[in-house]
Each structure stands twice: as C-alpha cells, then as structure tokens.
Design a protein around this motif. Structure first.
Motif, short mmCIF file in Angstrom:
data_model
loop_
_atom_site.label_atom_id
_atom_site.label_comp_id
_atom_site.label_asym_id
_atom_site.label_seq_id
_atom_site.Cartn_x
_atom_site.Cartn_y
_atom_site.Cartn_z
N ASP A 61 0.84 -1.21 0.00
CA ASP A 61 0.00 0.00 0.00
C ASP A 61 0.87 1.25 0.00
O ASP A 61 0.64 2.20 -0.75
N VAL A 62 1.87 1.25 0.90
CA VAL A 62 2.75 2.42 1.02
C VAL A 62 3.49 2.66 -0.28
O VAL A 62 3.60 3.80 -0.76
N GLN A 63 3.99 1.59 -0.89
CA GLN A 63 4.74 1.74 -2.13
C GLN A 63 3.86 2.28 -3.25
O GLN A 63 4.28 3.12 -4.04
N ILE A 64 2.61 1.80 -3.31
CA ILE A 64 1.68 2.29 -4.32
C ILE A 64 1.38 3.77 -4.09
O ILE A 64 1.32 4.56 -5.02
N ASN A 65 1.21 4.16 -2.83
CA ASN A 65 0.96 5.57 -2.53
C ASN A 65 2.14 6.44 -2.92
O ASN A 65 1.97 7.57 -3.39
N LYS A 66 3.37 5.91 -2.74
CA LYS A 66 4.55 6.67 -3.16
C LYS A 66 4.55 6.85 -4.68
O LYS A 66 4.92 7.90 -5.21
N GLU A 67 4.14 5.80 -5.39
CA GLU A 67 4.09 5.87 -6.85
C GLU A 67 3.05 6.90 -7.29
O GLU A 67 3.26 7.67 -8.22
N LYS A 68 1.91 6.92 -6.61
CA LYS A 68 0.88 7.91 -6.94
C LYS A 68 1.32 9.32 -6.55
O LYS A 68 0.86 10.30 -7.12
N GLY A 69 2.20 9.41 -5.55
CA GLY A 69 2.62 10.70 -5.07
C GLY A 69 1.65 11.34 -4.10
O GLY A 69 1.79 12.49 -3.73
N THR A 70 0.65 10.61 -3.69
CA THR A 70 -0.35 11.19 -2.80
C THR A 70 -1.12 10.06 -2.14
O THR A 70 -1.00 8.91 -2.51
N ILE A 71 -1.93 10.41 -1.14
CA ILE A 71 -2.91 9.49 -0.59
C ILE A 71 -4.28 10.01 -1.00
O ILE A 71 -4.58 11.18 -0.84
N LEU A 336 -2.73 -3.38 -12.28
CA LEU A 336 -1.45 -4.07 -12.44
C LEU A 336 -0.36 -3.17 -13.01
O LEU A 336 0.81 -3.28 -12.64
N ASN A 337 -0.73 -2.28 -13.92
CA ASN A 337 0.26 -1.36 -14.48
C ASN A 337 0.83 -0.45 -13.39
O ASN A 337 2.03 -0.17 -13.36
N LEU A 338 -0.04 0.01 -12.47
CA LEU A 338 0.42 0.84 -11.36
C LEU A 338 1.30 0.03 -10.42
O LEU A 338 2.33 0.52 -9.94
N LEU A 339 0.93 -1.23 -10.16
CA LEU A 339 1.74 -2.09 -9.30
C LEU A 339 3.12 -2.30 -9.92
O LEU A 339 4.15 -2.26 -9.22
N PHE A 340 3.17 -2.51 -11.24
CA PHE A 340 4.45 -2.66 -11.94
C PHE A 340 5.32 -1.42 -11.74
O PHE A 340 6.51 -1.52 -11.43
N LYS A 341 4.72 -0.24 -11.87
CA LYS A 341 5.48 1.00 -11.69
C LYS A 341 5.96 1.15 -10.26
O LYS A 341 7.07 1.63 -10.01
N ALA A 342 5.11 0.74 -9.30
CA ALA A 342 5.49 0.83 -7.89
C ALA A 342 6.68 -0.07 -7.58
O ALA A 342 7.62 0.34 -6.89
N VAL A 343 6.66 -1.30 -8.10
CA VAL A 343 7.77 -2.23 -7.87
C VAL A 343 9.04 -1.71 -8.56
O VAL A 343 10.14 -1.76 -8.00
N THR A 344 8.89 -1.21 -9.78
CA THR A 344 10.04 -0.65 -10.50
C THR A 344 10.64 0.50 -9.71
O THR A 344 11.87 0.63 -9.59
N SER A 345 9.80 1.34 -9.14
CA SER A 345 10.26 2.46 -8.33
C SER A 345 11.07 1.96 -7.13
O SER A 345 12.11 2.53 -6.77
N ILE A 375 1.61 -11.43 -6.71
CA ILE A 375 2.06 -10.81 -7.96
C ILE A 375 3.21 -9.84 -7.68
O ILE A 375 4.18 -9.77 -8.44
N TYR A 376 3.10 -9.10 -6.58
CA TYR A 376 4.17 -8.18 -6.20
C TYR A 376 5.49 -8.93 -6.03
O TYR A 376 6.53 -8.51 -6.56
N ASP A 377 5.49 -10.02 -5.27
CA ASP A 377 6.72 -10.78 -5.03
C ASP A 377 7.35 -11.25 -6.34
O ASP A 377 8.56 -11.17 -6.53
N ALA A 378 6.49 -11.78 -7.23
CA ALA A 378 7.00 -12.31 -8.50
C ALA A 378 7.54 -11.18 -9.38
O ALA A 378 8.62 -11.30 -9.98
N LEU A 379 6.81 -10.07 -9.46
CA LEU A 379 7.27 -8.94 -10.26
C LEU A 379 8.59 -8.39 -9.73
O LEU A 379 9.47 -7.98 -10.50
N TYR A 380 8.73 -8.38 -8.41
CA TYR A 380 9.96 -7.87 -7.81
C TYR A 380 11.17 -8.67 -8.32
O TYR A 380 12.21 -8.10 -8.68
#
Length: 485
Positions: A61-71, A336-345, A375-380
């Motif tokens: 959740d925290v990583q996704i929020n960082k990717e979004k830049g906001t809550i 999933l596209n946002l999750l990919f960006k979050a993991v990449t970040s 999915i997060y673990d595998a993408l990582y």
C-alpha cells in the motif's frame, strides 16, 4: 510476557488508531508502516504466516501511494474498529458454531451459492451465507460507522455542492471578467448555466448518494450482492473464511477478512459512482456559449472565461470523484500497471543508475485484496534481475494477457541488456537457478530471487514461470496468475 494482552494490543493498534497518535505518526503513510511492523513482529513471534502476509499487503500500500505521489482523499469510509467489533459481537458467535461443520470440517473448493434464496433456506450453507449477508448489510447501512454514515456526514451535508460550486460562483466577482459579465445577455446565459449546474449537484446529493432502499430507489449503493461479480466475490468470501479456519483452527482474523471482502463487494458501486459523476460532468459541467450571444462580446475575453470555467468544473468533478475510492487503510484495489510502476520504483531505489524507459499496455487489469502480494513478489524478482543484468537506461516493457479459457493472467516483462556477452552471462546464471532445488529458497538465496520465484510456483501462488533469452540483447521473463473469480 502476556500473550492475551499482546493479542488485544495487536488488534487495537490498527492503522485508524495509530493515525490518531499525531505525535508519533507525523505523516499518513507512517501509520500504515507502523501497523505493518506490529503485524510482522507478531507474525514472527507466533510463527503465523497470515500476519506476515497482512504486513506485506500494507507495505505494498505504502509503495503504491509513493508511486501515486499522494494518498487519495477517499471520503467513503467504514470505521474498522467499530465494524470488526460488531462482526465479533453479533455474527461470530453463530458463525463459529456453523463453520466447523461446513463441508464436514474439510477444505472446500469454490462453491456457487444461490444468494437470492439463502434467507429462506435451511441448509448449513444458507445459514452461513445469511450471516455474511448481514455483515455486508451492516457494512453498507449502519448509520454510525458504515458507508451510509460517511455518505451523509462527509459528502452529502454541504460538502459536495460546496466543493463543486463555490469557486465557480467566485469567478463572477473577479474584476478581470467584469467587461464580459457586464453584457446582460451573456451574464444571464452564464447564470442560467450555473443554475442548471447547481441543480445537477443538488440532485446527486438528494437522490443518488444513498444506499438503495424504498425511500431512495435511485441510490448508487446496494447492500446486497446484486450482480454476478458481487456474487462471485461473496462466494470467495465464504470459501476463504472457511478454509482459513480449517488451516488455523481459530477465528481471530475472520472479522478483518470479512471487512476486506466487503470492500471488494462495494468496489463495483464505487466504480459505478465515479462513472455516473463523469456522465453528469459531461452533461451539466461543460459551459458553452451560443453564437448569437458570443458575437456581441470580446472574443479573447470570452475564450479565456470559457476555458477557466470548464477547467474549474473539470477539476471539481475530479476531486469529487476521488472521494469514491477505497481508503488506503483498507486492502486496496489497484491496477497491475500501477503495481508494476510501484515495484520498479522500489527496485530503482536499490540499484543506483537504474532508470529504464518504461512501457506498459493500455488495458487496465484491477487486482485487490490478497491477489497482489503474490504478484508483487514475483514482479519484484523479474524487475530486480532486469536491473541486475539489464541496460541501465534501456527499455523495460510490461504486458498482461488474459487467458479466458484457463481463467488466468499472463504477466510478461521484457528488458534490454548491453550486449550479447551480458546476455550469455545472465542466461547461464538464471538457468542454473531455474534448475536448482527450492527447499531453502526463503532462507539462503539473495535478492535475485529466482529460487523464490520457483518456490511461489511450487506453493501454487503463481504458475508458468519462464525465461527466454533473445539474441542479441533481450530477456523476456513471464509467469501466470490463477484468477479466483
């Protein structure tokens, strides 16, 4: 020292409670991070993987929020403490008697419940399902801590109309448009549009932002699983609660699992509300001027005014629409596209200089609840190895394909490497790990994680793990994920 006191504190110190300790939680995400630390500590102490999984969920959740830049300013909410307490007090006594006998105390496979008939049914499945209907009904309709409560006091009572209207009305008092508004015909046209616009906002509040009942037949929210999607989610809720009990032998997590599924059930209505607001905005939130009015005023001033009015109305509807998202304190749904960006970040933070050109597909694939940590673990693993062997500023492509026949998602990551020599080295190392034993995957292997990836497949979280090395400079890695519904 005292397991019972510890258990009580672990349940009390959730994100909502921690977020109120302002001297400790200086920023919103810290409450989530602190909660994750508590769950991880308790999971390790008790050797309970469910708590470790919940901690991992929150960190994502925290990583996704960082990717979004906001809550998100999600004004839809359900008080977690009060709701889970209600489930514990009002539903769990009966559920705890029924579930041990469900399916003769063995794990279940997915079962389709005829939800329209459970209230009048007498089978054990009907009785359990009826309890879950009570849970969802309370989640939606409770006037003190449910969806209905927050629809009322956070949105309907002046907030929505005020947010949508105030800045547009202020524009008439600004001096820069005084010449334009001094034209009586133009001024009347604008005031008529404002009246229609305000009427649309008022109707949203008075007729639509309710949990549907006899008094509010056009309410946008339903406290009943009234679609195939909701019924599939409700079936999965029954399955998960039952199977978690069979595995753990207790019901400690059941109120939280139920709450998580209630958020999944309401997601369809939240999405429908956002679409409805978009339609209202298109119909009432766009200001235009007919030719017979526009020809009498200054063209440049007119264009500036129309552009500003439409920009304000678009921004206000965007803000209002953002209120109808799951709050970050619930297990979120994400794309999933946002999750990919979050993991990449996250991986970029570990690999200095890794700054790929990211390409993702156009189609959205929403996932929620427990789906995304596997999915997060595998993408990582896939992205970490792309950083380890790949061109630091190369292309990183993410694609998702849905296999309808087998009800699974295929996820693929393509990365570039500097040259064929690097490709051969990556091929040699990765293929040797793909052939290795996975028994010690969670103990010995480092960050490359190939054995962890295989272990996820052995344990049934993912499938079809594959690496293809395309000469001269491409690595294509992929895996599949079985969909529950």
């Amino acid at each position: 020292i005292s397991p019972s006191v510890t258990e009580h504190l672990v349940h009390v110190c959730d994100e909502t409670f921690l977020s109120k300790l302002f001297h400790i939680t200086s920023r919103p995400n810290k409450a989530i991070e602190d909660r994750a630390d508590i769950l991880e500590w308790y999971g390790n102490k008790m050797e309970d993987s469910q708590y470790l999984s919940r901690a991992r969920n929150l960190r994502i959740d925290v990583q996704i929020n960082k990717e979004k830049g906001t809550i998100d300013d999600a004004r839809i909410y359900v008080d977690q403490i009060k709701y889970t307490q209600w489930v514990s007090d009002m539903v769990m006594p009966e559920l705890s008697l029924l579930i041990p006998d469900l399916n003769s105390g063995k794990e279940m496979t997915p079962k389709a419940i005829r939800w329209s008939g459970v209230r009048s049914g007498i089978s054990i499945f009907d009785l359990v399902a009826s309890n879950f209907l009570d849970c969802f009904k309370e989640f939606c309709e409770n006037k003190f801590f449910g969806i209905a409560s927050y629809l009322g006091r956070r949105i309907r009572h002046g907030t929505l109309v005020g947010t949508g209207l105030e800045e547009l009305k202020d524009i008439t008092s600004e001096g820069r448009f005084s010449n334009l508004l001094s034209d009586p015909e133009f001024n009347n046209h604008f005031l008529e549009w404002i009246e229609l616009y305000e009427g649309a906002l008022t109707r949203i509040v008075k007729e639509y932002l309710y949990v549907r009942d006899d008094a509010h037949p056009q309410g946008l929210f339903s406290s009943y699983p009234n679609s195939k999607y909701k019924q599939a989610v409700a079936n999965q809720m029954l399955l998960d609660v039952h199977n978690k009990y069979i595995k753990s032998g207790n019901f400690l997590d059941t109120p939280y699992v139920v709450m998580d599924y209630c958020w999944r059930l309401i997601e369809e209505d939240l999405s429908g509300t956002r679409k409805f607001l978009s339609q209202i905005k298109s119909k009432y939130g766009v200001f235009s001027v007919p030719y017979n009015v526009s020809r009498k005023v200054n063209r440049r001033e007119l264009n500036d005014f129309v552009q500003e009015v439409n920009s304000i109305s678009a921004d206000k509807f965007r803000v209002i629409s953002s209120w109808f998202n799951k709050p970050s304190f619930a297990s979120p749904s994400t794309d999933l596209n946002l999750l990919f960006k979050a993991v990449t970040s996250e991986v970029k933070g570990l690999h200095a200089g890794f700054d790929p050109r990211i390409e993702v597909g156009d189609e959205e694939f929403p996932i929620n609840g427990g789906q995304y940590f596997a999915i997060y673990d595998a993408l990582y693993v896939l992205i970490y190895n792309a950083a380890a062997y790949g061109k630091q500023a190369g292309k990183l492509v993410f694609n998702v394909f849905k296999d309808q026949e087998q009800s699974k998602l295929m996820l693929m990551v393509m990365s570039e490497v500097d040259d064929e020599k690097t490709l051969n080295k990556a091929k040699r190392v990765i293929e040797s790990k793909l052939e290795s034993d996975t028994q010690d995957a969670h103990v010995r292997e480092g960050n490359s994680g190939i054995k962890k990836l295989l272990r996820l497949a052995v344990d049934g979280y993912i499938g079809d793990v594959n690496y293809v090395f395309e000469r001269p400079n491409k690595i294509v890695s992929s895996f599949s994920y079985k969909l529950d519904y």
